[in-house]
Design a protein around this motif. Structure first.
Motif, PDB file in Angstrom:
ATOM      1  N   ALA A 151       0.817  -1.219   0.000  1.00 19.29           N
ATOM      2  CA  ALA A 151       0.000   0.000   0.000  1.00 19.29           C
ATOM      3  C   ALA A 151       0.849   1.267   0.000  1.00 19.29           C
ATOM      4  N   ASP A 152       1.933   1.288   0.759  1.00 17.77           N
ATOM      5  CA  ASP A 152       2.764   2.498   0.815  1.00 17.77           C
ATOM      6  C   ASP A 152       3.435   2.784  -0.515  1.00 17.77           C
ATOM      7  N   LYS A 153       3.846   1.742  -1.235  1.00 19.17           N
ATOM      8  CA  LYS A 153       4.454   1.955  -2.553  1.00 19.17           C
ATOM      9  C   LYS A 153       3.415   2.448  -3.540  1.00 19.17           C
ATOM     10  N   VAL A 154       2.231   1.846  -3.520  1.00 20.58           N
ATOM     11  CA  VAL A 154       1.181   2.236  -4.456  1.00 20.58           C
ATOM     12  C   VAL A 154       0.755   3.672  -4.208  1.00 20.58           C
ATOM     13  N   SER A 155       0.615   4.062  -2.940  1.00 19.89           N
ATOM     14  CA  SER A 155       0.180   5.426  -2.619  1.00 19.89           C
ATOM     15  C   SER A 155       1.209   6.465  -3.043  1.00 19.89           C
ATOM     16  N   SER A 156       2.468   6.036  -3.161  1.00 19.38           N
ATOM     17  CA  SER A 156       3.511   6.966  -3.609  1.00 19.38           C
ATOM     18  C   SER A 156       3.623   6.996  -5.128  1.00 19.38           C
ATOM     19  N   GLY A 157       2.753   6.233  -5.803  1.00 20.27           N
ATOM     20  CA  GLY A 157       2.734   6.234  -7.262  1.00 20.27           C
ATOM     21  C   GLY A 157       3.727   5.302  -7.902  1.00 20.27           C
ATOM     22  N   ARG A 158       4.323   4.402  -7.131  1.00 20.18           N
ATOM     23  CA  ARG A 158       5.325   3.468  -7.673  1.00 20.18           C
ATOM     24  C   ARG A 158       4.807   2.039  -7.552  1.00 20.18           C
ATOM     25  N   MET A 159       4.102   1.600  -8.595  1.00 17.83           N
ATOM     26  CA  MET A 159       3.571   0.237  -8.572  1.00 17.83           C
ATOM     27  C   MET A 159       4.713  -0.749  -8.756  1.00 17.83           C
ATOM     28  N   PRO A 160       4.965  -1.624  -7.778  1.00 12.47           N
ATOM     29  CA  PRO A 160       6.090  -2.546  -7.864  1.00 12.47           C
ATOM     30  C   PRO A 160       5.892  -3.597  -8.955  1.00 12.47           C
ATOM     31  N   ALA A 161       7.005  -4.114  -9.444  1.00 12.71           N
ATOM     32  CA  ALA A 161       6.958  -5.143 -10.487  1.00 12.71           C
ATOM     33  C   ALA A 161       6.178  -6.358 -10.029  1.00 12.71           C
ATOM     34  N   ALA A 162       6.266  -6.699  -8.752  1.00 15.88           N
ATOM     35  CA  ALA A 162       5.585  -7.889  -8.238  1.00 15.88           C
ATOM     36  C   ALA A 162       4.078  -7.797  -8.386  1.00 15.88           C
TER      37      ALA A 162
END
Length: 263
Positions: free
Chosen positions: A85-96
């Motif tokens: 959630a923290d990565k997505v909220s920062s606009g960086r959708m992880p490769a996983a």
């Protein structure tokens, strides 16, 4: 630990049977791991039906859950614990969380993931599992539920059942007394099932000119990925027990309850 017979659930594995220190093992049938449950069909799947699942923990993002909603057995609780959630909220959708998108265009994949970039991204992701607030909340929930007898047989999963789920399994097994060699062997043991599940996508990607090394970096798991998380634990906390206590905020009493229930 052993994989279950063929089921409608990808990459389903029981932590039960994993060897622990002192000749002990993990109790079977209480904590299981898998990929997403979007194809679960209990009528056609006596293996999963027989598990009697009472709790399902879903580590996926909102987008992943919307695209492929879980099919949860009747009577089981579904708990959402979005690790990323923290990565997505920062606009960086992880490769996983976007394997299918990345493997649909070889040129885009080469630009963003070629030349070792994929491996570096996954190492960074595994460090994120250790230090981010959203990941800590998710893995705290996993340990708390796994320690609770009322949770019944519990299954936790992400999309492929390899990265977020792999770290969750590592933390549990480490607390129960599995040694480093066992932790790594369990972590890597999902590779055949994951590659089989994504085989059509890999073939399409490489058939369109995609680099097979990129596909494997995305689809598989590698020692360097897990080592990145374990090193992050050692650097920030000094030990797995301190990571669990100070990073995840899980009490010693809960850890003892986990051991009493699962060993």
């Amino acid at each position: 630990m052993t994989a279950t017979p063929a089921t409608t659930v990808a990459n389903l594995r029981d932590l039960g049977g994993t060897p622990l220190s002192g000749g002990r093992t993990v109790r079977p049938g209480l904590v299981l791991r898998s990929g997403q449950l979007d194809r679960l069909d209990l009528d056609a799947d006596p293996v999963v039906a027989a598990l009697g699942l009472r709790t399902v923990i879903d580590f996926r993002t909102d987008a992943e859950r919307t695209d492929h909603p879980d099919r949860v057995p009747a009577g089981a609780r579904l708990l959402v614990a979005d690790v990323l959630a923290d990565k997505v909220s920062s606009g960086r959708m992880p490769a996983a969380a976007q394997l299918k998108d990345l493997l649909s265009d070889p040129a885009v994949a080469e630009e963003h993931l070629g030349g070792g970039k994929a491996q570096a991204l996954f190492a960074d992701l595994y460090r994120f599992f250790v230090h981010s607030a959203s990941a800590q909340a998710a893995f705290r929930l996993l340990l708390t539920e796994a320690a609770d007898p009322e949770a019944g047989p519990l299954l936790f999963h992400c999309t492929a059942g390899k990265d977020r789920t792999g770290w969750g399994a590592t933390v549990i097994l480490s607390l129960l007394g599995a040694d480093d060699e066992t932790l790594m062997a369990e972590y890597l043991s999902v590779n055949p099932a994951v590659k089989q599940a994504f085989a059509p996508m890999i073939e399409g990607f490489t058939g369109a000119g995609g680099d097979p090394d990129i596909a494997l970096a995305l689809i598989g798991v590698f020692p360097s990925y897990l080592e990145a998380a374990l090193t992050e634990v050692e650097t920030r906390y000094g030990s797995m027990e301190k990571y669990v206590r100070e990073g995840l905020g899980v009490s010693d009493e809960t850890v003892e309850a986990l051991r009493a229930r699962l060993v």
